[in-house]
Write an enzyme that holds these catalytic residues in place. Structure first.
Site, PDB file in Angstrom:
ATOM      1  N   SER A 179       0.748  -0.921   0.323  1.00 61.61           N
ATOM      2  CA  SER A 179       0.102  -0.080   0.024  1.00 61.61           C
ATOM      3  C   SER A 179       0.579   0.992  -0.228  1.00 61.61           C
ATOM      4  CB  SER A 179      -0.784  -0.063   0.934  1.00 61.61           C
ATOM      5  OG  SER A 179      -1.232   1.232   1.292  1.00 61.61           O
ATOM      6  N   ASP A 327      -6.925   0.761  -9.032  1.00 68.05           N
ATOM      7  CA  ASP A 327      -7.476   1.708  -8.870  1.00 68.05           C
ATOM      8  C   ASP A 327      -8.388   1.651 -10.171  1.00 68.05           C
ATOM      9  OD1 ASP A 327      -7.154   3.178  -6.057  1.00 68.05           O
ATOM     10  OD2 ASP A 327      -6.037   4.652  -6.923  1.00 68.05           O
ATOM     11  N   LYS A 354     -11.699  -0.685  -0.299  1.00 74.70           N
ATOM     12  CA  LYS A 354     -11.809   0.208  -0.873  1.00 74.70           C
ATOM     13  C   LYS A 354     -12.802   1.201  -0.366  1.00 74.70           C
ATOM     14  CE  LYS A 354      -8.050   0.152  -3.232  1.00 74.70           C
ATOM     15  NZ  LYS A 354      -6.582   1.476  -2.382  1.00 74.70           N
TER      16      LYS A 354
HETATM   17  C1  S3P Z   1      -3.008   6.022  -2.861  1.00 75.25           C
HETATM   18  C2  S3P Z   1      -2.417   4.789  -3.010  1.00 75.25           C
HETATM   19  C3  S3P Z   1      -4.036   3.686  -3.008  1.00 75.25           C
HETATM   20  C4  S3P Z   1      -4.542   4.366  -3.778  1.00 75.25           C
HETATM   21  C5  S3P Z   1      -5.738   4.878  -3.835  1.00 75.25           C
HETATM   22  C6  S3P Z   1      -4.466   6.714  -3.636  1.00 75.25           C
HETATM   23  C7  S3P Z   1      -2.152   7.289  -2.384  1.00 75.25           C
HETATM   24  O1  S3P Z   1      -4.200   2.869  -1.914  1.00 75.25           O
HETATM   25  O2  S3P Z   1      -6.015   2.878  -4.158  1.00 75.25           O
HETATM   26  O3  S3P Z   1      -6.812   5.618  -4.718  1.00 75.25           O
HETATM   27  O4  S3P Z   1      -2.746   8.108  -3.183  1.00 75.25           O
HETATM   28  O5  S3P Z   1      -1.107   6.835  -2.393  1.00 75.25           O
HETATM   29  P1  S3P Z   1      -3.507   2.320  -1.306  1.00 75.25           P
HETATM   30  O6  S3P Z   1      -2.171   2.340  -0.533  1.00 75.25           O
HETATM   31  O7  S3P Z   1      -4.809   1.363  -0.323  1.00 75.25           O
HETATM   32  O8  S3P Z   1      -3.353   0.890  -1.877  1.00 75.25           O
END
Ligand code: S3P
Length: 446
Positions: A179, A327, A354
């Site tokens: 993540s 996403d 999500k």
């Molecule tokens: C993001 C990381 C992702 C993504 C989110 C934006 C970010 O989430 O799905 O829309 O800006 O760091 P995760 O870190 O939970 O994968």
């Protein structure tokens, strides 16, 4: 063509979407959401003035800005996308007089939890109903290991979180959740730690935090499989946010799905940790040649995409590509319905936590319109029936999730003439893509 109906009512806004006969035009997608959050965060902790252009004026990013305004940062708004921030610097952020509400935004609340863990003062962070059900242990656990004093519902696993900012110890952390939000939370906490903090990445996730930090004078080293940040004092600068490839994805899909389409997307962010969607599409047979603008070779590359209709083939999406396309999986599932053969998307269990459970939401929405789908704990398989496949209209619930609403709006352009799809809960599109229906209607002709 999208007709907006009953905005603000019990259904939280609806779209009625009909078939599009053609897709044509040139559009510039809105500013990148991930980079806009980080631009406001860094501009608000870097001493002095920071000028941001291309800022995404969405509900999510405005929430991040509001939080800093309540902690003593000053903002001058020259336009919705152009602002100048003035900050006293990270250690001097004030204690806000009230709870910080981050609405629907997981990125905002997780990054801010990391940042504020090391800043003296008491702060309570919360969000809307969806955000209050999303897992926070993934950030509170590593931050507690750094010595952060954080409490919250279910022993710190759910919002609201109460943070008593104080001294932090540096750690070495394995980003096993894959993540970028967790990585960024730990790196932001590392700015106030007593030594270098390292995050190891089994799979590369989006790297906007580590790209932006040096731009503000921070010390960061990225190497094979990890990133290290040193406690640093940041200073104000200027930056320009490119267009969001995750928002562009809905228009890329429109162009690929509708025969005879011709669409140009300008100023699209092409950071290689965000372009897995384009790579997956090329595995499916689309020919997309992104070209970088000469000015787009700075810390965040961007460029132009020329798109047209493509006949796609179903594939098994390589597991290594999932984190960088996470996403885009809902819109990929829509495209898969128009490919020839089966497309399998596995290793995407994160979709269940999500803004909604995106696996369950897409399985149910696709079945409603007549697409055969199999659901797995960590993904889904879509049975493609080619570009001229049969579909039926009806009503689907976006589950208050912007990406489900926009994905299904794209699909509805391929309904039979005279049929339509009613999508409920579309007010939440504003969290990432203000003005989506008008841009959509500008290129989708009936
Ligand atoms: C993001 C990381 C992702 C993504 C989110 C934006 C970010 O989430 O799905 O829309 O800006 O760091 P995760 O870190 O939970 O994968």
């Amino acid at each position: 063509m999208i007709l907006e109906e009953r905005r603000g009512g019990a259904l939280h806004g609806t779209y009625r979407v009909e078939r599009a006969a053609s897709i044509a035009g040139e559009i510039r997608p809105p500013g990148d959401k991930s980079i806009s959050h980080r631009a406001v965060i860094f501009g608000s902790i870097a001493k002095g003035k920071t000028e941001i252009t291309g800022f995404l004026d969405s509900a999510d990013c405005e929430g991040t800005l509001r939080a800093f305004l309540s902690m003593g940062v000053r903002a001058e708004r020259l336009s919705p996308h152009h602002l100048i921030l003035e900050s006293p610097g990270l250690p001097d952020l004030a204690e806000p007089p009230d709870v910080l509400d981050f609405g629907n935004s997981g990125t905002a609340v997780r990054l801010m939890t990391g940042l504020l863990a090391g800043v003296p003062g008491f702060r309570v962070l919360t969000g809307d109903e969806s955000l209050r059900s999303r897992p926070m242990r993934r950030v509170t656990e590593p931050l507690s290991r750094m010595g952060a004093v954080i409490d919250g519902r279910r022993e710190g696993s759910l919002l609201p979180l109460a943070i008593r900012g104080g001294p932090l110890t540096s750690i070495l952390y394995d980003n096993h959740h894959r993540s970028a939000q967790v990585k960024s939370a730990v790196l932001l906490a590392g700015l106030s730690a007593n030594g270098p903090t390292t995050v190891i990445e089994p799979v590369q996730t989006r790297d906007h935090t580590e790209r932006l930090l040096p731009h503000f004078g921070g010390r960061v080293e990225t190497g094979e499989g990890g990133v290290t940040v040193w406690p640093s004092e940041l200073s104000g600068t200027s930056l320009s946010v490119p267009g969001d490839i995750s928002s562009a994805a809905f228009f890329i899909a429109l162009a690929l799905l509708v025969p005879g389409s011709r669409l140009t997307l300008t100023n699209v962010g092409l950071n290689p940790t965000r372009t897995a969607f384009l790579e997956i599409l090329s595995l499916m047979g689309a020919r997309i040649d992104p070209w970088s603008d000469p000015a787009g070779t700075g810390s965040e590359p961007f460029g132009t995409l020329d798109l047209s209709f493509a006949e796609l083939e179903g594939i098994s999406v390589p597991l290594s590509m999932i984190p960088s396309a996470i996403d885009e999986i809902p819109i990929l599932a829509v495209l898969a319905a128009f490919a020839s053969g089966r497309t399998e998307i596995r290793g995407a269990g994160e979709l269940r936590v999500k803004e909604s459970d995106r696996i369950s939401a897409m399985v149910s929405a696709l079945r409603t319109v007549g697409v055969e789908v199999q659901e797995y704990p960590d993904g889904l398989a879509v049975v493609g029936e080619g570009p001229d496949r049969r579909l039926r209209g009806g009503q689907i619930d976006s589950r208050h999730d912007h990406r489900i609403a926009m994905s299904m709006a794209v699909l509805a352009t391929r309904l039979p003439p005279g049929d339509s799809l009613l999508i409920t809960g579309t007010d939440f599109v504003e969290t990432s893509f203000p003005g989506f229906p008008s841009l959509f209607n500008a290129v989708a002709r009936s």
